[in-house]
Scaffold this active site. Structure first.
Site, PDB file in Angstrom:
ATOM      1  N   GLU B 186     -20.056  35.571   1.737  1.00 43.44           N
ATOM      2  CA  GLU B 186     -20.931  34.248   3.044  1.00 43.44           C
ATOM      3  C   GLU B 186     -20.348  34.513   4.278  1.00 43.44           C
ATOM      4  OE1 GLU B 186     -20.043  34.345  -0.035  1.00 43.44           O
ATOM      5  OE2 GLU B 186     -22.102  34.691  -1.127  1.00 43.44           O
ATOM      6  N   HIS B 255     -20.886  24.964  -9.778  1.00 44.19           N
ATOM      7  CA  HIS B 255     -22.358  25.672  -9.306  1.00 44.19           C
ATOM      8  C   HIS B 255     -23.174  24.298  -9.569  1.00 44.19           C
ATOM      9  CE1 HIS B 255     -20.487  29.057 -10.011  1.00 44.19           C
ATOM     10  NE2 HIS B 255     -21.989  30.057  -9.845  1.00 44.19           N
TER      11      HIS B 255
END
Lengths: 330, 452
Positions: B186, B255
């Protein structure tokens, strides 16, 4: 580092232009250091003195339209790519006449016109950005190459290797220029970097690399031409580890406890990139002492004028606090 | 002894699916590991394997059936020699609807009819029913058709067709030059996208979830958001960072985080978080065209939900404009994204009790449409905010501060912020429910500011 400096065939004009450009950077930086001492420049100020041959050599290998991006030690890169000393110095003093209207400062300057994309204050962040500029060029098919400069310290950042991977995967036309000045702030390379040959780190990704003597502008230019040619021909990225040396501290508030004064002096005496070109000019009878003195004088004048401009230019209008936060939706 | 084969849950948020195809027939002998069927979820079509051995006694759900609830018996295995005749169509009934909350059982006044506000669109505009997922894809595809410099990059956006199927079909239409699978890095690919934006492109960066964007947050904030200012207006980053944000279901603390407040803090970023499919489409198109970096927060649970989307050639929604979802006089509920689900459920319950509720969907978090909120509160004099994020420095906190400064004299009660709880998201189903904001909490907050 090569023991012997290049004396290859080089024209008088080219030597003179190298001399002028490197000298401009050095005098400019000395003046910036002086203005910092006078309190006219604030915050962090990272001088490029000693490393001049790197940007001057590589700019000689660039073509119009090629891009460059670097770290916070960026004054030399800006002058070498043709940005105006006045605008750079006025940015250092935080004035309206600066390249960023005084809102960026020493570490954050840009010139769209000269394809200079900063000036980045976060160590290593400019590396993926440089690959991204190359990504855009490849996408647009315009044949341009990007120089992404970073130091031996940044070479240990994770995002550098994420970028190597994608640049190789996607054949991006980017030259990764590692300006190895041997110290990551105050940490010597052998104390921070596991392998001495940083350019070899591209091997794992299939990126060719080489080391070059960064105190020798002709060697840098030759290596730059090879690297640029590789990128422009569509073969993907290239790594140049340019071994150089910074005479001054990391920033203006560097205590210099991590290296000896003798080490610095030895570099200045034996490896100085400007003396090297000066010697070539004199011994090759390309220029007389008087002619060089006249050049020195001209450059001092340019630098003094930039300092005057940077002092005279007003501070940005208070309204500027609230501009350039968002681009207007058209 | 017959063994029921149950409809499996094939993703954290799957509640039902389509039995796309049986690969076995009645009378077949199957053993563990054999592929029994293909099941289509809203994310993907997946093969479903046998766990038990036996003979297929009866197929209870025909292939092609959609909307098959998880845990419904879809077939029965019998043992060798056993007869299938005894098996009735004993499919497990779908789970019962949740108990209605106490509030609905004890109405205190005549119900108030919700005054739903329709958007002003050209006369004769027709609508089509679309999921949020489809609306997002259409927005990207339409913008990519009209602007060659727009491209999509992210993990699994191309060949996998999107981790959440948002980019389904886009690789086929636009090719691998413009729909680009990245490695799982990322920080690196976000930096590359920022550089590409500096270099003249308009990247759409998909984060598989915004939880992973924390790896890249330096590039988003220090490079994308600040460069326009630091360059004195010379160059900026016209780009979109998008992906699911906030809690999905049972995926635990790392998450399940809502980043609205994080990004809303940053000058130079725009932040939007749509609830409906129409807003998802209209706002994403605006975000792609915007010359600034836009954080576009989606929600996994909303991806599969359907809404009416205006069927227009170029439907856009302006960034920075809230939508009054329904008008009311007694109290203002302000929310955004999936928070709207709780707000609308609470409004219905409160309406049944005779309380007239105004519901505002912020849609954009930055810039924030404070005018719409203030005007509403000047009318209702009461406000409750609803979001799934953490309570400290929440969007609701900010709205409370704005109201205190701009509408203090109009407030008849303190503003209450309904938020997620101040805990990392637990995994256990019961604790997860408690950690999220609930409709009941919104109802009771509303009653509390109404002094009822």
């Amino acid at each position: 580092m090569a023991k012997k400096k290049s004396t290859a065939n080089v024209s008088k004009d080219e030597l003179l232009s190298f001399y002028k450009e490197m000298l401009l950077i050095r005098r400019f930086e000395e003046k910036a250091g002086q203005l910092y001492g006078m309190g006219l420049i604030g915050g962090f100020c990272h001088l490029y003195i000693g490393q001049e041959a790197v940007v001057v050599g590589l700019e000689a290998a660039a073509e119009e339209g090629d891009k460059r991006v670097t770290s916070y030690r960026d004054h030399g890169h800006m002058l070498a790519c043709g940005m105006e000393p006045n605008g750079v110095m006025a940015e250092l003093t935080g004035r309206e006449g600066g390249y960023s209207k005084g809102k960026g400062g020493s570490m954050h300057m840009f010139s769209k016109e000269k394809h200079f994309y900063g000036g980045h204050g976060i160590v290593g962040a400019q590396v993926p950005i440089g690959a991204g500029l190359a990504f855009a060029d490849k996408y647009l098919g315009n044949g341009r190459v990007t120089f992404a400069y970073f130091g031996d310290g940044a070479a240990n950042q994770g995002q550098v290797y994420e970028t190597f991977n994608m640049a190789a995967l996607w054949d991006l036309p980017v030259v990764f220029v590692i300006e190895n000045n041997q110290y990551a702030m105050g940490t010597a390379q052998q104390r921070s970097t596991s392998s001495p040959e940083i350019y070899e780190r591209g091997k794992a990704f299939g990126i060719p690399g080489e080391a070059v003597d960064g105190m020798d502008v002709l060697a840098v230019k030759a290596a730059g031409e090879k690297a640029v040619g590789h990128c422009r021909s569509g073969k993907g990225p290239y790594i140049l580890e340019v071994k150089t040396y910074r005479y001054r501290g990391h920033s203006m508030s560097d205590p210099a406890k991590y290296r000896t004064r003798e080490e610095v002096q030895k570099m200045r005496d034996e490896k100085d990139p400007i003396d090297h070109v000066r010697d070539m000019l004199i011994t090759g009878k390309h220029a007389s002492e008087d002619e060089l003195k006249a050049i020195d004088k001209d450059i001092k004048k340019i630098v003094n004028e930039s300092a005057e401009f940077a002092k005279e230019s007003p501070e940005p209008a208070v309204e500027e606090l609230w501009t350039d936060i968002y681009a207007e939706v058209v | 002894m017959a063994t029921e084969i149950l409809m499996p849950a094939l993703s954290p948020t799957m509640e039902e699916g389509t039995l796309a195809k049986w690969l076995i027939k009645e009378g077949d002998t199957v053993s563990s590991g054999d592929i029994l069927a293909e099941i289509e979820t809203d994310k993907a079509t997946m093969e479903f394997e046998a766990v038990d051995e036996g003979v297929v006694g009866k197929i209870l759900v025909a292939e092609g059936t959609s909307g098959v609830k998880v845990n419904t018996a879809i077939a029965v295995l019998i043992e060798e020699g056993e007869s299938a005749d005894s098996i009735a169509s004993s499919a497990t009934p779908a789970p019962a609807e949740p108990e209605p909350s106490e509030a609905t059982q004890t109405p205190v006044a005549a119900p108030v009819q919700a005054r739903v506000i329709e958007e002003e669109l050209p006369e004769g505009t027709t609508y089509k029913t679309q999921t949020v997922r489809e609306a997002l894809r259409d927005a990207m595809s339409e913008e990519m058709r009209s602007d060659e410099t727009v491209y999509l990059m992210g993990e699994e956006v191309a060949e996998y067709q999107g981790a959440y199927k948002v980019s389904q079909g886009m690789l086929d239409e636009f090719g691998s030059k413009r729909v680009i699978d990245t490695p799982i890095t990322e920080h690196g690919f976000t930096g590359i996208a920022v550089g590409a934006a500096f270099g003249g492109l308009r990247p759409i960066v998909e984060f598989m979830t915004f939880n992973f964007a924390m790896q890249a947050i330096d590039q988003i904030i220090n490079s994308a958001a600040k460069t326009l200012y630091m360059s004195g207006g010379q160059m900026g980053a016209p780009m979109v960072f998008r992906g699911p944000n906030g809690a999905a279901a049972r995926v635990g603390a790392q998450h399940s985080q809502d980043y609205a407040a994080w990004y809303a803090h940053i000058p130079g970023l725009k932040v939007v978080q749509p609830y409906s499919a129409a807003d998802a489409k209209g706002l994403l198109k605006s975000a792609i065209r915007d010359p600034n970096p836009v954080i576009f927060l989606e929600n996994e649970i909303l991806y599969g939900q359907s809404f009416e989307v205006p069927d227009m050639d170029d439907y856009t929604v302006p960034i920075g404009k809230a939508r009054i979802w329904q008008e009311g006089d007694d109290i203002t509920l302000v929310s955004f994204g999936i928070g709207m689900k709780y707000a609308l459920e609470a409004a219905e319950i409160l309406g049944a009790e005779g309380i007239s509720v105004e519901v505002i969907d912020l849609r954009s978090i930055r810039p924030l449409d404070t005018e719409t909120i203030i005007n509403s509160v000047m009318k209702t004099n009461r406000c409750v905010t609803i979001e799934e994020g953490f309570p400290v420095c929440s969007i609701g906190n900010h709205i409370s501060s704005v109201l205190m400064q701009e509408a203090f004299d109009y407030l008849d009660a303190p503003v209450i912020n309904c938020t997620g709880k101040d805990v990392p998201m637990p995994y256990a189903a019961n604790l997860e429910k408690l950690a999220l904001v609930t409709t009941d909490e919104v109802v009771s907050a509303a009653k509390s500011v109404l002094y009822r």
